[in-house]
Scaffold this active site. Structure first.
Site, PDB file in Angstrom:
ATOM      1  N   HIS A   7      -6.659   0.426   1.781  1.00  0.00           N
ATOM      2  CA  HIS A   7      -6.241   1.724   2.320  1.00  0.00           C
ATOM      3  C   HIS A   7      -6.016   2.693   1.174  1.00  0.00           C
ATOM      4  O   HIS A   7      -5.805   2.284   0.036  1.00  0.00           O
ATOM      5  CB  HIS A   7      -4.932   1.612   3.121  1.00  0.00           C
ATOM      6  N   LYS A  44      -0.734   5.185   1.360  1.00  0.00           N
ATOM      7  CA  LYS A  44      -0.178   4.315   2.422  1.00  0.00           C
ATOM      8  C   LYS A  44       0.993   3.523   1.865  1.00  0.00           C
ATOM      9  O   LYS A  44       0.889   2.877   0.836  1.00  0.00           O
ATOM     10  CB  LYS A  44      -1.257   3.381   2.985  1.00  0.00           C
TER      11      LYS A  44
END
Ligand SMILES: NC(=O)c1ccc[n+]([C@@H]2O[C@H](COP(=O)([O-])OP(=O)(O)OC[C@H]3O[C@@H](n4cnc5c(N)ncnc54)[C@H](OP(=O)(O)O)[C@@H]3O)[C@@H](O)[C@H]2O)c1
Length: 229
Positions: free
Chosen positions: A137, A141
């Site tokens: 990600h 995040k």
């Protein structure tokens, strides 16, 4: 439908765009500045919206959800990393008479990925393949492993037994990739879900909002998808 949005970050903006495409009106939005510890969630705001979306951060989600539950809101919560508080949040929604749909991942493509993960875990687990998961990600995040990765690990545990090793990469702008690998000395099988952006999450969240009109109770997104798939 009339929507309220808590969290005006990347997902809040995607939901706004997805709502407009489906002809819904966003009647209010709350940023962190206007909502310390859920204090911006008033009876007036909740009654002015048919459904409220909560996409904030793990640290803020539970206060927001408790305030939404108290006001009997119909809520779609996509914030990840607050799962240990689900029992008390669910109890609060039951008391308040509202409805909650929650999921670590509102993508319908990921829902189907979970089915493939279960099948793969069963088949390859039974013949002794080693399994692992890599999830990637974007650098911003905050939680790792992702809520989706945790869900895949739980599926593996249920279907194959044992713990699924998970590696998390946080870098660049990756919207979200999950790669489940089964390997033996002779060969390797990969099941990959690669989100192209955040639009799929927002589309699924808006779809869930349309499905919970008039309902009460607490639902996982998967339960709503199963009603139609
Ligand atoms: N379920 C799914 O399908 C899915 C998909 C993508 C992301 N997510 C999850 O959804 C959450 C949000 O993701 P994102 O990409 O939108 O993150 P983001 O761009 O960082 O946005 C989060 C926003 O929430 C705001 N916020 C924090 N506390 C708040 C509060 N008390 N009241 C109102 N707003 C508050 C933040 O404001 P400040 O910047 O001022 O703190 C920020 O604007 C994360 O937990 C992420 O993991 C879920």
């Amino acid at each position: 439908m009339r929507f309220g949005i808590i969290g005006t970050g990347k997902m809040g903006k995607e939901i706004e765009a997805a709502a407009a495409k489906r002809g819904h009106d966003v009647v209010w939005r709350l940023s962190s500045r206007e909502n310390p510890s859920g204090s911006g969630i008033t009876a007036e705001r909740v009654s002015g919206a048919d459904v409220v979306f909560e996409f904030t951060s793990p640290a803020a989600a539970v206060d927001n959800l408790m305030a939404l539950a108290k006001e009997g809101a119909r809520t779609i919560c996509g914030t990840t990393g607050w799962g240990k508080d689900l029992p008390r949040v669910a109890e609060a929604f039951a008391r308040g008479g509202g409805a909650l749909v929650h999921a670590a991942n509102f993508s319908i493509g990921v829902r189907h990925f979970f089915e493939l993960a279960a099948l793969g875990s069963r088949l390859y687990g039974a013949v002794g393949y080693a399994a692992y998961l890599v999830e990637e990600h974007h650098a911003e995040k905050r939680d790792a492993p992702s809520g989706t990765a945790r869900e895949i690990a739980a599926i593996f545990e249920k279907e194959a037994g044992g713990r699924l090793p998970v590696t998390s990469v946080r870098a660049g702008t990756v919207p979200g990739t999950h790669r489940l690998v089964f390997e033996s000395p002779e060969d390797e099988v990969e099941i990959i879900h690669r989100a192209r952006g955040r639009a799929g999450f927002a589309r699924g969240a808006v779809w869930a909002a349309e499905r919970i009109a008039g309902r009460t109770g607490v639902y996982e997104f998967a339960e709503l998808v199963k009603e139609v798939a």
